[in-house]
Design an enzyme around this catalytic site. Sequence first.
Site, mmCIF file in Angstrom:
data_model
loop_
_atom_site.group_PDB
_atom_site.id
_atom_site.type_symbol
_atom_site.label_atom_id
_atom_site.label_comp_id
_atom_site.label_asym_id
_atom_site.label_seq_id
_atom_site.Cartn_x
_atom_site.Cartn_y
_atom_site.Cartn_z
ATOM 1 C CG HIS A 238 -2.055 -0.916 1.183
ATOM 2 N ND1 HIS A 238 -3.025 -0.832 0.217
ATOM 3 C CD2 HIS A 238 -2.408 -1.962 1.971
ATOM 4 C CE1 HIS A 238 -3.936 -1.771 0.410
ATOM 5 N NE2 HIS A 238 -3.579 -2.485 1.472
ATOM 6 C CB CYS A 288 -1.952 4.223 -3.996
ATOM 7 S SG CYS A 288 -3.240 3.211 -4.753
#
Length: 427
Positions: A238, A288
């Site tokens: 992440h 991301c």
Amino acid sequence: MEERHKKILQRNRTNLVSDLDPSDLYDRLLEKGVFTQDMIDEIKSSGTRRDQARQLVRDLETRGSRAFPLFLQCLQETGQHSLAEVLQNGAPAVQIQPATPIEVLRPVIQPLPVSKCVIITSFIHVNAYFTAPERDYITPRPQGRTRRDSIQTYKMDASPCGHCLIINNVEFEPETELKDRNGSNIDCDKLEKRFKALNFIVEVKTNLKQKQIRHELSALCKKDHSQYDCCVVIMLSHGTEVSHNRFPGAVYGVDGQYVQVQHITNYLNGQHCPSLQGKPKLFFIQACGGGEKDTGFEVSPDEDEPSIGGEDDQTDAIPMSSSSDSLSMSDEPDARTTLPTPSDILVSYSTFPGYVSWRDPQSGSWYVEILDRILEENADTNDLVTMLMMVNHEVSQNSAKGLYKQMPGSFNFLRKLLYFQSETQPN
């Protein structure tokens, strides 16, 4: 460090562990560039004074040729004269040579011939945010060409070519409120096989906390890369958007604490890892860059190509922290980051800074799936930056849930073209 200096440290290890006071040395070793702040923090965390002394001596052996004489200087400056004398007596007098200055070649400007009417227009292209060379500028590499370290291409013929570290974070601790990254193991398997086929020594680490990520990067920094031509770091996790002064973004450990991308690259830059000076350091970030979802814009029918994204695609996004976030994270830049602009570094991001990156739980992320295929089909004939442009184009054609888009990109500080070795058949 020279072999004779290593032997002196090894012969006197007992005295050093017994009598050395590391706490007096840390600031000076940092000022002289012998250790980085992260390395000193790791030494401090090793335990008692004796444990710290033992770890300091071990780490000292992994530094450059100037580390030993600088260590002697630090001992003298901190009043540890007896240890300095013991080490000095075991070594011939050492003079510290200043770092070799880089010669700057300036072009000789010749006057233009005078004519009745001359119109000169100059266009200067500056590599800034997301960069890629014009296709017409690159001459495709003929198959079988001998690769040499020249102004055109990096030397990439060592066998193995270098180390490749893959950090694959899949399962996150429940208290972080970060979802597990289903499909990431597919990405990891693809990239492990691909870089082994490209003749890299691949090491995979799974589900690491922030401190463990730093530890693995520090261990990679301490390796002797002298016999290799390149180094690769791949982060699958992440991510989020954070304030920065060089490379944007950050990736999460499974404990919900992040490591900034600019700090990840710092471990391997020319100052912190001398054996990688002048050699390409490649970073691939599948995470991301922020929390925004890109809905794209309308294009003419000629540009409208089929997209392959699915309804169940997930993101690796965590929004920037704020007072209302369940995760408490700081977005302030690290004030200690004062290194010069890096060279021979390329950071390839799966998505544009600020936006989410999409991942299919069944087939893996868009970015890795296409990157793996482009490398398989083109690594024998195309340079890396050209292949990353191909990845950019193909990923940009995908759509998630029939609506959302994704645009990869790179921060390119390479000085030459980079061609991987011809692929070998994976075992």
